[in-house]
Scaffold this active site. Structure first.
Site, PDB file in Angstrom:
ATOM      1  N   HIS A   1      30.172  39.339  33.722  1.00  0.00           N
ATOM      2  CA  HIS A   1      30.803  40.120  34.801  1.00  0.00           C
ATOM      3  C   HIS A   1      31.463  41.410  33.835  1.00  0.00           C
ATOM      4  O   HIS A   1      32.233  41.272  33.082  1.00  0.00           O
ATOM      5  CB  HIS A   1      31.880  39.411  35.650  1.00  0.00           C
ATOM      6  CG  HIS A   1      31.910  40.280  36.707  1.00  0.00           C
ATOM      7  ND1 HIS A   1      31.396  40.655  37.946  1.00  0.00           N
ATOM      8  CD2 HIS A   1      33.202  41.062  37.070  1.00  0.00           C
ATOM      9  CE1 HIS A   1      31.954  41.382  38.714  1.00  0.00           C
ATOM     10  NE2 HIS A   1      33.017  41.664  38.314  1.00  0.00           N
TER      11      HIS A   1
ATOM     12  N   MET B   1      35.276  50.903  35.648  1.00  0.00           N
ATOM     13  CA  MET B   1      36.265  51.395  36.646  1.00  0.00           C
ATOM     14  C   MET B   1      36.439  52.905  35.920  1.00  0.00           C
ATOM     15  O   MET B   1      36.603  53.223  34.785  1.00  0.00           O
ATOM     16  CB  MET B   1      37.858  50.804  36.689  1.00  0.00           C
ATOM     17  CG  MET B   1      37.362  49.516  36.781  1.00  0.00           C
ATOM     18  SD  MET B   1      39.153  48.783  36.877  1.00  0.00           S
ATOM     19  CE  MET B   1      38.822  46.799  36.979  1.00  0.00           C
TER      20      MET B   1
ATOM     21  N   MET C   1      33.073  50.170  40.072  1.00  0.00           N
ATOM     22  CA  MET C   1      34.271  50.625  40.706  1.00  0.00           C
ATOM     23  C   MET C   1      34.524  51.870  40.557  1.00  0.00           C
ATOM     24  O   MET C   1      35.444  52.482  39.832  1.00  0.00           O
ATOM     25  CB  MET C   1      35.551  49.686  40.679  1.00  0.00           C
ATOM     26  CG  MET C   1      35.398  48.448  41.012  1.00  0.00           C
ATOM     27  SD  MET C   1      36.543  47.084  40.366  1.00  0.00           S
ATOM     28  CE  MET C   1      35.572  46.539  38.827  1.00  0.00           C
TER      29      MET C   1
HETATM   30  C1  DX5 Z   1      39.162  43.375  39.499  1.00  0.00           C
HETATM   31  C2  DX5 Z   1      37.701  43.039  38.995  1.00  0.00           C
HETATM   32  C3  DX5 Z   1      37.710  41.457  38.785  1.00  0.00           C
HETATM   33  C4  DX5 Z   1      38.599  40.963  37.703  1.00  0.00           C
HETATM   34  C5  DX5 Z   1      38.905  39.479  38.363  1.00  0.00           C
HETATM   35  O1  DX5 Z   1      39.181  44.768  40.296  1.00  0.00           O
HETATM   36  O2  DX5 Z   1      36.823  43.407  39.730  1.00  0.00           O
HETATM   37  O3  DX5 Z   1      36.267  41.390  38.252  1.00  0.00           O
HETATM   38  O4  DX5 Z   1      38.342  40.942  36.531  1.00  0.00           O
HETATM   39  O5  DX5 Z   1      39.903  39.014  37.459  1.00  0.00           O
HETATM   40  P1  DX5 Z   1      40.748  37.770  37.907  1.00  0.00           P
HETATM   41  O6  DX5 Z   1      39.830  36.503  37.817  1.00  0.00           O
HETATM   42  O7  DX5 Z   1      41.615  37.603  36.723  1.00  0.00           O
HETATM   43  O8  DX5 Z   1      41.260  38.028  39.304  1.00  0.00           O
HETATM   44 ZN    ZN Z   2      34.779  42.665  39.172  1.00  0.00          ZN
END
Ligand code: DX5
Ligand code: ZN
Length: 222
Positions: free
Chosen positions: A33, A37, A68
């Site tokens: 993943h 951002m 995002m």
């Molecule tokens: C947050 C991201 C997630 C983040 C999740 O905006 O989209 O993908 O990396 O991280 P954890 O698993 O630490 O909540």
């Molecule tokens: Zn994410």
């Protein structure tokens, strides 16, 4: 019955100076993943297309790009062209999400639609017929390490119901606060792709953490 669970470690929790090593540390994962951002759609800035292009050459794991960003209509297709397996855009940001899904698929990727915790599912149910993945955010997007928000799970249940009834064909992904304590609730609600950042990369053995999470999700699916 949900499909076999897939685990997608989030590189957001990895060492950004060692992304290839972070990918190599989780050979047993299903997707990798990548949180993109832009400091506009969310108040954080991470990585973009050149890094995804470089990662594509550095790992055989399928890349799951979670954009995002504002104006995904303009900026998302190049991620598909760069070889991402799945490209997810935010429903709150896309101007013409139906057209965008067609473009992502034409470029060879799966098309994903993400919704923030406060965004309802209902207005997007018809549109989702043109998508391959629904990402239900289980935290407010922007940062790793936040606490899981179980109040969004009814959206996961509703989406699973629509898939079971044949109305939709979707992978249902959850993202945010997924760890050994929370993954069962998300799996029980019907999620089948689980993003995990800190739960994987803060572990002593990230690949073992991936396997443990998958096992917990399988058990919760029953
Ligand atoms: C947050 C991201 C997630 C983040 C999740 O905006 O989209 O993908 O990396 O991280 P954890 O698993 O630490 O909540
Ligand atoms: Zn994410």
């Amino acid at each position: 019955m949900s499909p076999d669970p897939r685990i997608a470690p989030s590189l957001l929790s990895a060492d950004f100076a060692r992304l290839a090593e972070a990918a190599a540390a989780v050979p047993g994962s299903d997707w990798l993943h990548v949180d993109v951002m832009d400091n506009h759609f969310v108040p954080n800035l991470t990585i973009g297309l050149p890094v995804v292009e470089a990662l594509r050459k550095a790992t055989d794991l399928p890349l799951d790009c979670h954009l995002m960003i504002d104006d995904p209509d303009r900026w998302a297709p190049p991620y598909a062209e760069a070889g991402a397996r799945n490209v997810t855009v935010h429903a709150e940001a896309a101007a013409d999400p139906a057209k965008l899904a067609r473009e992502l698929r034409a470029a060879g990727a799966l098309a994903g639609l993400a919704i923030k915790p406060g965004t309802p599912l209902e207005p997007y149910l018809e549109l989702l017929r043109g998508y391959d993945t629904l990402l239900v955010m289980t935290v407010e997007p922007g940062f790793g390490g936040q606490s899981f928000r179980p109040e969004v799970l009814p959206k996961v249940r509703e989406a699973r119901k629509r898939v079971e009834s044949g109305h939709l064909t979707l992978a249902i992904e959850v993202d945010g606060g997924i760890n050994a304590d929370t993954i069962a609730a998300a799996a029980d609600a019907g999620a089948d792709v689980f993003v995990a950042g800190s739960a994987v990369y803060a572990a002593d053995d990230p690949d073992k953490a991936v396997q443990e999470l998958r096992e917990l999700a399988r058990k919760a699916q029953g």
